[in-house]
Scaffold this motif. Structure first.
Motif, PDB file in Angstrom:
ATOM      1  N   PRO A  15       0.837  -1.198   0.000  1.00 40.04           N
ATOM      2  CA  PRO A  15       0.000   0.000   0.000  1.00 40.04           C
ATOM      3  C   PRO A  15       0.871   1.246   0.000  1.00 40.04           C
ATOM      4  CG  PRO A  15       0.073  -0.956   2.177  1.00 40.04           C
ATOM      5  CD  PRO A  15       0.824  -1.900   1.262  1.00 40.04           C
ATOM      6  N   LEU A  16       0.390   2.282  -0.617  1.00 42.24           N
ATOM      7  CA  LEU A  16       1.113   3.540  -0.639  1.00 42.24           C
ATOM      8  C   LEU A  16       0.336   4.571   0.155  1.00 42.24           C
ATOM      9  CD1 LEU A  16       2.075   3.697  -4.417  1.00 42.24           C
ATOM     10  CD2 LEU A  16       3.525   3.018  -2.513  1.00 42.24           C
ATOM     11  N   SER A  17       1.033   5.354   0.955  1.00 41.97           N
ATOM     12  CA  SER A  17       0.352   6.423   1.672  1.00 41.97           C
ATOM     13  C   SER A  17       0.405   7.674   0.809  1.00 41.97           C
ATOM     14  CB  SER A  17       1.023   6.659   3.017  1.00 41.97           C
ATOM     15  OG  SER A  17       2.365   7.012   2.828  1.00 41.97           O
ATOM     16  N   THR A  18      -0.571   8.516   0.945  1.00 37.12           N
ATOM     17  CA  THR A  18      -0.613   9.722   0.128  1.00 37.12           C
ATOM     18  C   THR A  18      -0.733  10.941   1.012  1.00 37.12           C
ATOM     19  OG1 THR A  18      -3.014   9.656  -0.094  1.00 37.12           O
ATOM     20  CG2 THR A  18      -1.744   8.523  -1.793  1.00 37.12           C
ATOM     21  N   SER A  19      -0.254  12.046   0.494  1.00 38.28           N
ATOM     22  CA  SER A  19      -0.471  13.333   1.144  1.00 38.28           C
ATOM     23  C   SER A  19      -0.752  14.338   0.041  1.00 38.28           C
ATOM     24  CB  SER A  19       0.750  13.742   1.965  1.00 38.28           C
ATOM     25  OG  SER A  19       1.878  13.883   1.136  1.00 38.28           O
ATOM     26  N   ARG A  20      -1.446  15.393   0.362  1.00 39.18           N
ATOM     27  CA  ARG A  20      -1.819  16.395  -0.637  1.00 39.18           C
ATOM     28  C   ARG A  20      -0.852  17.570  -0.559  1.00 39.18           C
ATOM     29  NH1 ARG A  20      -5.655  14.888  -4.347  1.00 39.18           N
ATOM     30  NH2 ARG A  20      -7.206  13.583  -3.368  1.00 39.18           N
ATOM     31  N   THR A  30       1.124  13.348  -3.679  1.00 34.22           N
ATOM     32  CA  THR A  30       2.485  12.878  -3.501  1.00 34.22           C
ATOM     33  C   THR A  30       2.428  11.480  -2.908  1.00 34.22           C
ATOM     34  OG1 THR A  30       3.237  15.126  -3.068  1.00 34.22           O
ATOM     35  CG2 THR A  30       4.706  13.334  -2.387  1.00 34.22           C
ATOM     36  N   TYR A  31       3.062  10.539  -3.563  1.00 29.59           N
ATOM     37  CA  TYR A  31       3.073   9.164  -3.075  1.00 29.59           C
ATOM     38  C   TYR A  31       4.368   8.894  -2.333  1.00 29.59           C
ATOM     39  CZ  TYR A  31      -1.014   8.267  -5.897  1.00 29.59           C
ATOM     40  OH  TYR A  31      -2.266   8.298  -6.417  1.00 29.59           O
ATOM     41  N   LYS A  32       4.213   8.313  -1.159  1.00 31.16           N
ATOM     42  CA  LYS A  32       5.369   7.960  -0.343  1.00 31.16           C
ATOM     43  C   LYS A  32       5.304   6.454  -0.086  1.00 31.16           C
ATOM     44  CE  LYS A  32       7.684   8.693   3.973  1.00 31.16           C
ATOM     45  NZ  LYS A  32       7.558   9.013   5.367  1.00 31.16           N
ATOM     46  N   PRO A  33       6.351   5.719  -0.473  1.00 34.86           N
ATOM     47  CA  PRO A  33       6.325   4.279  -0.231  1.00 34.86           C
ATOM     48  C   PRO A  33       6.361   3.979   1.262  1.00 34.86           C
ATOM     49  CG  PRO A  33       8.475   4.955  -1.017  1.00 34.86           C
ATOM     50  CD  PRO A  33       7.582   6.156  -1.084  1.00 34.86           C
ATOM     51  N   SER A  34       5.697   2.910   1.648  1.00 38.21           N
ATOM     52  CA  SER A  34       5.706   2.504   3.054  1.00 38.21           C
ATOM     53  C   SER A  34       6.524   1.228   3.257  1.00 38.21           C
ATOM     54  CB  SER A  34       4.276   2.286   3.557  1.00 38.21           C
ATOM     55  OG  SER A  34       3.646   1.263   2.804  1.00 38.21           O
ATOM     56  N   VAL A  35       7.168   0.770   2.188  1.00 32.18           N
ATOM     57  CA  VAL A  35       7.961  -0.453   2.273  1.00 32.18           C
ATOM     58  C   VAL A  35       9.378  -0.193   1.778  1.00 32.18           C
ATOM     59  CG1 VAL A  35       5.982  -1.998   1.972  1.00 32.18           C
ATOM     60  CG2 VAL A  35       7.284  -1.267  -0.026  1.00 32.18           C
ATOM     61  N   GLY A  36      10.276  -1.065   2.216  1.00 29.35           N
ATOM     62  CA  GLY A  36      11.662  -1.048   1.762  1.00 29.35           C
ATOM     63  C   GLY A  36      12.082  -2.471   1.468  1.00 29.35           C
ATOM     64  N   TYR A  37      13.315  -2.634   1.067  1.00 29.54           N
ATOM     65  CA  TYR A  37      13.830  -3.949   0.687  1.00 29.54           C
ATOM     66  C   TYR A  37      15.037  -4.293   1.541  1.00 29.54           C
ATOM     67  CZ  TYR A  37      10.684  -3.262  -3.155  1.00 29.54           C
ATOM     68  OH  TYR A  37       9.548  -3.041  -3.889  1.00 29.54           O
ATOM     69  N   GLU A  87       8.527  -0.550   6.491  1.00 29.97           N
ATOM     70  CA  GLU A  87       9.632   0.101   7.174  1.00 29.97           C
ATOM     71  C   GLU A  87       9.567  -0.214   8.659  1.00 29.97           C
ATOM     72  OE1 GLU A  87       9.574   4.364   6.951  1.00 29.97           O
ATOM     73  OE2 GLU A  87       7.406   4.420   7.105  1.00 29.97           O
ATOM     74  N   GLY A  88      10.743  -0.376   9.270  1.00 27.55           N
ATOM     75  CA  GLY A  88      10.788  -0.673  10.691  1.00 27.55           C
ATOM     76  C   GLY A  88      12.040  -1.427  11.086  1.00 27.55           C
ATOM     77  N   VAL A 108      14.829  -1.318   8.225  1.00 28.00           N
ATOM     78  CA  VAL A 108      14.391  -1.204   6.841  1.00 28.00           C
ATOM     79  C   VAL A 108      13.746   0.167   6.684  1.00 28.00           C
ATOM     80  CG1 VAL A 108      12.822  -2.117   5.085  1.00 28.00           C
ATOM     81  CG2 VAL A 108      14.052  -3.689   6.594  1.00 28.00           C
ATOM     82  N   GLU A 109      14.249   0.934   5.728  1.00 32.25           N
ATOM     83  CA  GLU A 109      13.719   2.272   5.469  1.00 32.25           C
ATOM     84  C   GLU A 109      12.838   2.236   4.224  1.00 32.25           C
ATOM     85  OE1 GLU A 109      16.462   5.640   5.952  1.00 32.25           O
ATOM     86  OE2 GLU A 109      17.976   4.121   6.403  1.00 32.25           O
ATOM     87  N   ALA A 110      11.744   2.958   4.279  1.00 38.09           N
ATOM     88  CA  ALA A 110      10.807   3.008   3.153  1.00 38.09           C
ATOM     89  C   ALA A 110      11.498   3.547   1.908  1.00 38.09           C
ATOM     90  CB  ALA A 110       9.603   3.879   3.501  1.00 38.09           C
ATOM     91  N   GLY A 111      11.260   2.871   0.779  1.00 40.31           N
ATOM     92  CA  GLY A 111      11.787   3.320  -0.501  1.00 40.31           C
ATOM     93  C   GLY A 111      13.259   3.027  -0.726  1.00 40.31           C
ATOM     94  N   LYS A 112      13.913   2.316   0.211  1.00 45.39           N
ATOM     95  CA  LYS A 112      15.345   2.035   0.093  1.00 45.39           C
ATOM     96  C   LYS A 112      15.601   0.540   0.186  1.00 45.39           C
ATOM     97  CE  LYS A 112      16.815   6.394   2.093  1.00 45.39           C
ATOM     98  NZ  LYS A 112      17.643   7.027   3.115  1.00 45.39           N
ATOM     99  N   THR A 113      16.779   0.137  -0.330  1.00 47.20           N
ATOM    100  CA  THR A 113      17.247  -1.241  -0.173  1.00 47.20           C
ATOM    101  C   THR A 113      18.346  -1.241   0.858  1.00 47.20           C
ATOM    102  OG1 THR A 113      16.699  -1.826  -2.453  1.00 47.20           O
ATOM    103  CG2 THR A 113      18.298  -3.234  -1.315  1.00 47.20           C
ATOM    104  N   THR A 114      18.179  -2.023   1.918  1.00 47.56           N
ATOM    105  CA  THR A 114      19.177  -2.169   2.960  1.00 47.56           C
ATOM    106  C   THR A 114      19.945  -3.449   2.685  1.00 47.56           C
ATOM    107  OG1 THR A 114      17.749  -1.056   4.549  1.00 47.56           O
ATOM    108  CG2 THR A 114      19.552  -2.392   5.448  1.00 47.56           C
ATOM    109  N   GLU A 115      21.269  -3.364   2.609  1.00 47.15           N
ATOM    110  CA  GLU A 115      22.104  -4.540   2.386  1.00 47.15           C
ATOM    111  C   GLU A 115      22.990  -4.758   3.614  1.00 47.15           C
ATOM    112  OE1 GLU A 115      24.285  -4.033  -1.259  1.00 47.15           O
ATOM    113  OE2 GLU A 115      22.510  -4.467  -2.461  1.00 47.15           O
ATOM    114  N   VAL A 116      23.031  -6.008   4.081  1.00 44.64           N
ATOM    115  CA  VAL A 116      23.843  -6.366   5.242  1.00 44.64           C
ATOM    116  C   VAL A 116      24.698  -7.560   4.857  1.00 44.64           C
ATOM    117  CG1 VAL A 116      23.823  -7.141   7.635  1.00 44.64           C
ATOM    118  CG2 VAL A 116      22.045  -5.588   6.817  1.00 44.64           C
ATOM    119  N   GLU A 117      26.002  -7.459   5.126  1.00 41.46           N
ATOM    120  CA  GLU A 117      26.901  -8.573   4.841  1.00 41.46           C
ATOM    121  C   GLU A 117      27.387  -9.169   6.149  1.00 41.46           C
ATOM    122  OE1 GLU A 117      30.980  -9.456   2.334  1.00 41.46           O
ATOM    123  OE2 GLU A 117      29.730  -7.737   1.806  1.00 41.46           O
ATOM    124  N   ARG A 118      27.248 -10.493   6.317  1.00 41.99           N
ATOM    125  CA  ARG A 118      27.672 -11.172   7.542  1.00 41.99           C
ATOM    126  C   ARG A 118      28.675 -12.240   7.206  1.00 41.99           C
ATOM    127  NH1 ARG A 118      26.424  -7.807  11.519  1.00 41.99           N
ATOM    128  NH2 ARG A 118      26.057  -9.277  13.101  1.00 41.99           N
TER     129      ARG A 118
END
Length: 118
Positions: A15-20, A30-37, A87-88, A108-118
């Motif tokens: 789902p995308l949240s919207t603001s006017r 304006t669409y703001k993503p609520s998910v990240g990768y 995001e969270g 995890v940040e909305a609209g971004k890809t977080t990469e972690v190397e272990r």
């Protein structure tokens, strides 16, 4: 079968949240993503499979901040999996071949890809 697959894809869409906002006399949404990768580069081993060498990344589990298990991710070949989350803050638990486990937190940040190397 195609209809079931399409319905499943639509049901899992983020789902995308919207603001006017206003620019001049024109009103725009304006669409703001609520998910990240999230991509976790877990420990990997090289193995011979069907006539070629391949890289196998270890599996892991994803938990919410309160310890609820969200997803179990099995081993993957050649490339680590990239997953989509709201995001969270999440806790990652990697299962090592030695039988031990390692846990750490990741944001995890909305609209971004977080990469972690272990």
């Amino acid at each position: 079968m195609k209809h079931i697959l399409c319905a499943a894809l639509i049901a899992t869409a983020a789902p995308l949240s919207t603001s006017r906002g206003e620019t001049g006399s024109e009103e725009l949404e304006t669409y703001k993503p609520s998910v990240g990768y999230l991509t976790i580069f877990t420990p990997a081993t090289d193995r011979y499979d069907d006539g070629m060498w391949r890289r196998e990344y270890a599996g892991y589990e994803v938990y919410t901040e309160d310890g609820t298990k969200l997803q179990s991710v099995g081993e993957s070949l050649d490339v680590p999996r990239t997953l989509r989350f709201k995001e969270g803050l999440y806790i990652i638990r990697i299962r090592h071949d030695s039988g031990t486990a390692e846990s750490f937190r990741v944001v995890v940040e909305a609209g971004k890809t977080t990469e972690v190397e272990r």
